[in-house]
Design an enzyme around this catalytic site. Structure first.
Site, PDB file in Angstrom:
ATOM      1  N   PRO A 127       8.756 -17.070  53.150  1.00  0.00           N
ATOM      2  CA  PRO A 127       8.512 -15.625  53.272  1.00  0.00           C
ATOM      3  C   PRO A 127       9.719 -14.899  53.881  1.00  0.00           C
ATOM      4  O   PRO A 127      10.202 -15.286  54.932  1.00  0.00           O
ATOM      5  CB  PRO A 127       7.315 -15.542  54.228  1.00  0.00           C
ATOM      6  CG  PRO A 127       6.748 -16.921  54.295  1.00  0.00           C
ATOM      7  CD  PRO A 127       7.845 -17.858  53.955  1.00  0.00           C
ATOM      8  N   GLU A 128      10.171 -13.889  53.180  1.00  0.00           N
ATOM      9  CA  GLU A 128      11.271 -13.067  53.682  1.00  0.00           C
ATOM     10  C   GLU A 128      10.696 -11.701  54.064  1.00  0.00           C
ATOM     11  O   GLU A 128       9.508 -11.457  53.919  1.00  0.00           O
ATOM     12  CB  GLU A 128      12.323 -12.917  52.577  1.00  0.00           C
ATOM     13  CG  GLU A 128      12.916 -14.237  52.131  1.00  0.00           C
ATOM     14  CD  GLU A 128      14.318 -14.452  52.671  1.00  0.00           C
ATOM     15  OE1 GLU A 128      14.740 -13.687  53.556  1.00  0.00           O
ATOM     16  OE2 GLU A 128      14.984 -15.384  52.200  1.00  0.00           O
TER      17      GLU A 128
END
Ligand SMILES: [Zn+2]
Length: 270
Positions: free
Chosen positions: A2-3
């Site tokens: 997850p960014e």
């Protein structure tokens, strides 16, 4: 992994089920993720009303009417599941709301984290103390980057991944933004001109906003059938495209520094 856009999308997905809701159950199901979960998190969150949700860098923020802020990080593999049919082994935090929703924070690899601080002390939360500005914030401008990288000989790519310079940018978005701005990942930070820095800032914002928009549209697909907030795949211009044609016709190249891949086009990026 997850960014920032995925965290933003996750927060947007949680907001409709959590905001304004009283938490009738808050149940950590283990003592730690990447580090210990505060022992008083259950007591401080149970019965509280969630007043707002937000994001700082790659951390999700859940504020309550008691003046507390629960802070979650999704690590490498974390995701929230909304109204899951069954609780799984890797659901490490369960929440239930007054309106009957159940949420589970699922994180098989446990590189994520869960904390609770006083909302008024948020700036003193350890990961936030030295953190640079938000890339989508109004104070993130070319002039800022020019000053923040003054006299720095390190490659611009490395500087952009430094959370003290700008918060929450990951490898994919840095590669894509440098390509969009026409700047070589190896360019020395201190040697980049103000106009080029402004182009870079514009590119970073464009790449993030496009990813958040894509996440928002995939969110609907994710929440309804599976109850999970997922991550979206995107067609990148250089990321993961080694040996394929760049839009200029040259081949995308890859280099590896300390285990991290950089994708770039040596024709488009100087
Ligand atoms: Zn190119």
């Amino acid at each position: 992994m997850p960014e920032l856009p995925e965290v933003e999308t996750t927060v947007a997905g949680l907001r409709p089920v959590l905001e304004g809701q009283r938490l009738t159950l808050v149940e950590p199901r283990r003592a730690d993720l990447r580090w210990p979960i505060p022992v008083d998190l259950r007591q401080r969150m149970t019965g509280a009303v969630v007043t707002s949700l937000g994001r700082r860098a790659k951390y999700g923020l859940v504020e309550t009417d008691r003046g507390d802020m629960m802070i979650f990080h999704l690590g490498m593999s974390g995701r929230w599941r909304i109204d899951p049919e069954e609780i799984e082994k890797h659901d490490h935090l369960l929440l239930e709301t007054e309106s009957g929703h159940r949420l589970a924070l699922n994180d098989p690899r446990r590189f994520g984290s869960l904390d609770i601080v006083r909302a008024a002390d948020l700036a003193n939360y350890r990961p936030f103390i030295l953190m640079g500005p938000e890339p989508l914030g109004d104070d993130f401008i070319g002039e800022y980057l020019k000053i923040a990288t003054r006299d720095r000989k390190a490659p611009i790519k490395q500087l952009l991944l430094d959370q003290r310079i700008v918060a929450g940018l990951g490898n994919i978005y840095v590669c894509e933004a440098l390509h969009m701005a026409g700047i070589s990942p190896q360019a020395k930070g201190g040697a980049i001109s103000r106009p080029r820095y402004q182009r870079l800032v514009d590119a970073i914002k464009r790449v993030l906003i496009a990813a958040i928009a894509a996440g928002g549209s995939s969110l609907r697909d994710f929440v309804q059938p599976s109850g999970e907030l997922g991550y979206f795949a995107k067609d990148w211009l250089v990321y993961g495209r080694e040996g394929q044609a760049c839009q200029c016709g040259a081949l995308v190249q890859r280099r590896v520094d300390s285990g991290r891949s950089t994708f770039y086009c040596s024709r488009c990026q100087k």
